[in-house]
Design an enzyme around this catalytic site. Structure first.
Site, PDB file in Angstrom:
ATOM      1  N   GLU A 109       0.871  -1.169   0.000  1.00 30.07           N
ATOM      2  CA  GLU A 109       0.000   0.000   0.000  1.00 30.07           C
ATOM      3  C   GLU A 109       0.916   1.228   0.000  1.00 30.07           C
ATOM      4  OE1 GLU A 109      -2.788   0.505   3.238  1.00 30.07           O
ATOM      5  OE2 GLU A 109      -3.589   2.301   2.268  1.00 30.07           O
TER       6      GLU A 109
ATOM      7  N   ARG B 124       5.841 -13.051   9.295  1.00 30.54           N
ATOM      8  CA  ARG B 124       6.476 -11.774   9.005  1.00 30.54           C
ATOM      9  C   ARG B 124       7.817 -11.659   9.713  1.00 30.54           C
ATOM     10  NH1 ARG B 124       2.753  -7.751   9.004  1.00 30.54           N
ATOM     11  NH2 ARG B 124       4.225  -6.110   9.455  1.00 30.54           N
TER      12      ARG B 124
ATOM     13  N   LYS C  96       4.779   0.780   9.469  1.00 31.19           N
ATOM     14  CA  LYS C  96       4.846   2.010   8.697  1.00 31.19           C
ATOM     15  C   LYS C  96       4.314   3.188   9.502  1.00 31.19           C
ATOM     16  CE  LYS C  96       3.286   0.017   4.713  1.00 31.19           C
ATOM     17  NZ  LYS C  96       2.604   0.004   3.427  1.00 31.19           N
TER      18      LYS C  96
HETATM   19  P1  ATP Z   1       0.082  -1.650   6.755  1.00 29.21           P
HETATM   20  O1  ATP Z   1      -0.830  -2.620   6.037  1.00 29.21           O
HETATM   21  O2  ATP Z   1      -0.071  -1.610   8.207  1.00 29.21           O
HETATM   22  O3  ATP Z   1       0.187  -0.333   6.116  1.00 29.21           O
HETATM   23  P2  ATP Z   1       2.115  -3.449   5.931  1.00 29.21           P
HETATM   24  O4  ATP Z   1       3.469  -3.471   6.513  1.00 29.21           O
HETATM   25  O5  ATP Z   1       1.255  -4.638   5.986  1.00 29.21           O
HETATM   26  O6  ATP Z   1       1.521  -2.229   6.619  1.00 29.21           O
HETATM   27  P3  ATP Z   1       1.783  -3.419   3.062  1.00 29.21           P
HETATM   28  O7  ATP Z   1       2.097  -2.309   2.152  1.00 29.21           O
HETATM   29  O8  ATP Z   1       0.385  -3.887   3.109  1.00 29.21           O
HETATM   30  O9  ATP Z   1       2.255  -2.929   4.461  1.00 29.21           O
HETATM   31  O10 ATP Z   1       2.763  -4.620   2.794  1.00 29.21           O
HETATM   32  C1  ATP Z   1       3.036  -5.138   1.521  1.00 29.21           C
HETATM   33  C2  ATP Z   1       3.430  -6.570   1.636  1.00 29.21           C
HETATM   34  O11 ATP Z   1       4.569  -6.724   2.476  1.00 29.21           O
HETATM   35  C3  ATP Z   1       2.323  -7.410   2.224  1.00 29.21           C
HETATM   36  O12 ATP Z   1       2.185  -8.582   1.460  1.00 29.21           O
HETATM   37  C4  ATP Z   1       2.790  -7.700   3.610  1.00 29.21           C
HETATM   38  O13 ATP Z   1       2.310  -8.916   4.060  1.00 29.21           O
HETATM   39  C5  ATP Z   1       4.318  -7.699   3.459  1.00 29.21           C
HETATM   40  N1  ATP Z   1       4.956  -7.335   4.716  1.00 29.21           N
HETATM   41  C6  ATP Z   1       4.733  -6.228   5.445  1.00 29.21           C
HETATM   42  N2  ATP Z   1       5.457  -6.242   6.581  1.00 29.21           N
HETATM   43  C7  ATP Z   1       6.178  -7.383   6.571  1.00 29.21           C
HETATM   44  C8  ATP Z   1       7.109  -8.001   7.465  1.00 29.21           C
HETATM   45  N3  ATP Z   1       7.462  -7.413   8.615  1.00 29.21           N
HETATM   46  N4  ATP Z   1       7.639  -9.183   7.121  1.00 29.21           N
HETATM   47  C9  ATP Z   1       7.302  -9.769   5.963  1.00 29.21           C
HETATM   48  N5  ATP Z   1       6.424  -9.262   5.081  1.00 29.21           N
HETATM   49  C10 ATP Z   1       5.860  -8.081   5.367  1.00 29.21           C
END
Ligand code: ATP
Ligand code: MG
Length: 556
Positions: free
Chosen positions: A36, A262, A272
Site C-alpha cells: 500500500e 512476518r 509504517k
Molecule cells: P500496513 O498494512 O499496516 O500499512 P504493511 O506493513 O502490511 O503495513 P503493506 O504495504 O500492506 O504494508 O505490505 C506489503 C506486503 O509486504 C504485504 O504482502 C505484507 O504482508 C508484506 N509485509 C509487510 N510487513 C512485513 C514483514 N514485517 N515481514 C514480511 N512481510 C511483510
C-alpha cells in the site's frame, strides 16, 4: 543482480510451487508484491519482495508490482516512487507495467453490483460504531443489521446513489451478506464499499466510494492471473473471505492465498505507522535517514542489495512469526562488505607526523591495491613529509602492551608505505601530543629494514598536505530497547536521541572523487559509504555503515 550465484530457495512456498508445476495445476507461476503506498518500505517488506520476486525468478514465472491503493487519504505519489525505487535497487524487475488496484475500480464496482443482484450484498445504514457493535465478539455471535433484508432493487438504487455522492461519509456502506454468526469475524457481513469523498492519486475525483482491502485484494489477484498470492500470517483469518469472494464472483481465475511469518527484528520498529511518526516528529531526517530500517534508509546507510538479499536468504521463510536477532542482519552486511568493499584510508583522530629526513615539498605516489584478494585495481597514495596518523597509534612511552604502537625510538610501518622510526614529540600546555617527529628508514617499501629491526605494527595514514577533509556521520542504534514497540510503554521512550554524531576525517585524496553510494572499508576504522545525496568531490560526506567487528553493534 550482482550475485553470480542466484539463490535457490527451498522454503515451503517454493515447495508448493514446485508441486503445483509438476502436477500441472499451474503452467507458469505468477506472484505479486502488493504494497500500500502509505509509507516507505522497510526491511520486513524486503523479505516479502525477495520471496515473491525470488520464487517467480526461480521457477521461470513472473512477479507483478501492484499498488494496493484503496485508502486514498493516506497514500501519495512520493511513496509510489520510493517503492518502485526500492524494488529496483534490490535487483528485481516486475513483469510488464506497474499495476494499481485502482485500475480495477470499475470492475470491482461492477462485481459489487453483481453481488447485490445475487442477493449477496446490501446497503447498510448503520454507523461505523453500530456496525462494530452488531458484529459481536470472538465469543459472541453478531446480530443481523436491520437493513440486511433490503430488496435487490432498493440496494441497487442506494448503491448507485452512494456512488453518485448523495450520502455523507459513514452514513451508508455496502456489505457482503455472509453470516453474522460465523465464528470467523471476517465473515460477519464485511464492508466491501465505503463512502470516502477523497481525491485519489490515480483516479482523481472519479470515485467517492472506495472498495475495502479485503474485497479488492483477491479480485485483483484473479484479474492479474496470480497463481500464488503470498501474504503474511495475520491474513490467515481473512482467507475464508478471500475464497468467498472468488467463489461468489464471476472472476476469470482462482488464485490461492498462502501465508508466511512476518519478519520482526530486535532493536527495530517495523510498522509504517510508527516509522511515519518518527519522520513526522523529526526524530530522524526523513524516511531514508540512515538509521531507519526502511530499504531506502538501509541503502543510504551503505547496505548493498546483495547484503539485504543474503539476509533474507539466511532467515528463510516459515509459517511462524519469529524475532530475528539484528546481529544476523549485521552479519550479512559485514560479510558482504568484507568480501567486496574496496579498502581505503581515513584518519579520524589525526596526529601530525613530520618526517625529518625528507625534504620540504617531497611528494611521491605510492600505489595501494583497493582489495587484498579481489582485483579491484589500485590507487595512488601521495606520500609527503607531513602525514596524519591516528592519535591512538602513538604512545609516549613504550611498553609491551604498546609494542605495535608508534613510540619514541620505536618503528612502525605505514600501510602500503615505508617504515618510520619515531624521534621525538611535542605536547601542548594541556598535555596533548600535538606533533611527532620521525625518520624514514630507506629501502623499506614492501621489504623489511636492512638492519633487521622490524616494525611490529602497521598504521593507516594520509598525507597531511594532500588529504581532503570529509564529514563523517556516525550512527548508533535508533532504539535502546530490544523490542521497542512490544513493551507496555510508548516506543518513543526508547528512541536513542544521540544516535547520530557528526565529525570529520582526513581522507586520502582518491576518496573524495568516488561516486555517491560507493562502499569502502576505511582500514582499521569501519565500513563507510559515500552519502547518496550529500557527497561531492569538493565536500566529501561518508556515513558509517557498520563497525569492523561483531562487538561493535551499530545498527538500529
Ligand atoms: P500496513 O498494512 O499496516 O500499512 P504493511 O506493513 O502490511 O503495513 P503493506 O504495504 O500492506 O504494508 O505490505 C506489503 C506486503 O509486504 C504485504 O504482502 C505484507 O504482508 C508484506 N509485509 C509487510 N510487513 C512485513 C514483514 N514485517 N515481514 C514480511 N512481510 C511483510
Ligand atoms: Mg498491509
Amino acid at each position: 543482480m550482482t550475485d553470480s550465484n542466484p539463490s535457490v530457495s527451498n522454503n515451503f512456498i517454493a515447495k508448493i510451487i514446485q508441486e503445483d508445476l509438476s502436477t500441472g495445476k499451474v503452467q507458469k507461476v505468477v506472484t505479486r508484491f502488493p504494497p500500500e503506498p502509505n509509507g516507505y518500505l522497510h526491511v520486513g517488506h524486503a523479505k516479502s519482495i525477495c520471496l515473491n520476486f525470488g520464487v517467480a525468478e526461480q521457477f521461470g514465472g513472473e512477479c507483478n508490482l501492484r499498488f494496493d491503493d484503496t485508502n486514498p487519504e493516506k497514500e501519495n505519489q512520493e511513496y509510489i516512487d520510493a517503492i518502485k525505487d526500492d524494488v529496483t535497487w534490490l535487483g528485481f524487475q516486475w513483469a510488464g507495467e506497474i499495476h494499481y488496484a485502482s485500475d480495477y475500480f470499475d470492475q470491482l464496482h461492477d462485481w459489487a453490483v453483481y453481488l447485490i443482484g445475487e442477493g449477496k450484498a446490501y446497503v447498510c445504514d448503520l454507523s461505523p460504531d453500530e456496525i462494530r457493535e452488531y458484529r459481536g465478539t470472538l465469543t459472541e455471535p453478531g446480530k443481523n443489521s436491520p437493513y440486511r433484508e433490503r430488496s435487490v432493487e432498493e440496494n441497487l438504487d442506494l448503491f448507485a446513489r452512494m456512488r453518485a455522492g448523495e450520502f455523507d461519509e459513514g452514513t451508508k456502506a455496502l456489505r457482503a451478506k455472509i453470516d453474522m454468526s460465523s465464528p470467523n469475524m471476517n465473515l460477519r457481513d464485511p464492508i466491501i464499499y465505503r463512502i470516502r469523498k477523497a481525491h485519489h492519486h490515480q483516479t482523481g475525483d472519479k470515485w467517492c466510494i472506495y472498495p475495502t482491502y479485503d474485497y479488492t485484494h483477491g479480485q485483483s489477484d484473479a484479474i492479474e492471473g496470480i497463481t500464488h498470492s503470498v501474504c503474511t500470517l495475520e491474513f490467515e483469518d481473512h482467507k475464508p473471505l478471500y475464497n468467498w469472494f472468488i467463489a461468489n464472483l464471476p472472476v476469470p481465475a482462482t488464485p490461492t492465498q498462502y501465508e508466511f511469518g512476518r519478519l520482526n527484528l530486535d532493536y527495530t520498529v517495523t510498522s509504517k505507522r510508527k516509522l511515519k511518526f518518527l519522520v513526522d516528529e523529526a526524530v530522524v531526517a526523513g524516511w531514508d535517514d540512515p538509521r531507519m530500517p526502511t530499504i531506502s534508509g538501509m541503502r543510504r546507510r551503505g547496505f548493498t542489495p546483495r547484503s539485504v538479499r543474503n539476509f533474507c536468504d539466511m532467515i528463510g521463510v516459515t509459517r511462524s512469526d519469529g524475532m530475528v536477532d539484528v546481529a544476523m542482519l549485521e552479519h550479512a552486511l559485514r560479510d558482504d562488505l568484507n568480501k567486496n568493499a574496496p579498502r581505503a584510508m581515513a584518519v579520524i583522530k589525526p596526529l601530525k607526523v613530520v618526517i625529518e629526513n625528507l625534504p620540504e615539498g617531497h611528494i611521491e605516489q605510492l600505489s595501494a591495491p583497493f582489495h587484498p584478494e579481489l582485483d579491484l585495481g589500485s590507487r595512488d597514495m601521495p606520500f609527503t613529509r607531513e602525514l596524519f596518523i591516528d592519535q591512538d597509534d602513538f604512545k609516549e612511552e613504550y611498553s609491551k602492551k604498546f609494542k605495535k604502537k608508534f613510540t619514541p625510538g620505536n618503528r612502525i610501518r605505514l600501510r602500503f608505505g615505508y617504515v618510520l622510526e619515531c624521534i621525538s614529540y611535542d605536547k601542548d600546555a594541556d598535555g596533548n601530543v600535538t606533533l611527532v617527529r620521525a625518520n624514514l628508514i630507506e629501502n623499506t617499501l614492501g621489504v623489511d629494514p636492512e638492519d633487521g629491526v622490524k616494525p611490529k605494527g602497521v598504521v593507516h595514514w594520509v598525507s597531511a598536505s594532500e588529504c581532503k577533509t570529509a564529514e563523517l556521520r556516525q550512527y548508533e542504534r535508533l532504539f535502546t530497547h530490544p523490542s521497542p514497540d512490544k513493551t507496555d510503554g510508548d516506543f518513543m521512550e526508547y528512541v536513542n536521541r544521540d544516535s547520530l554524531t557528526v565529525t570529520t576525517a582526513m581522507i586520502e585524496p582518491a576518496l573524495a572523487d568516488v561516486a555517491a553510494e560507493s562502499n569502502f572499508q576505511f582500514e582499521r576504522e569501519g565500513y563507510y559509504v559515500a552519502d547518496r545525496y550529500d557527497h561531492s568531490p569538493s565536500a566529501p560526506v561518508f556515513n558509517l555503515t557498520i563497525g569492523l567487528r561483531e562487538d561493535k553493534a551499530l545498527l538500529g
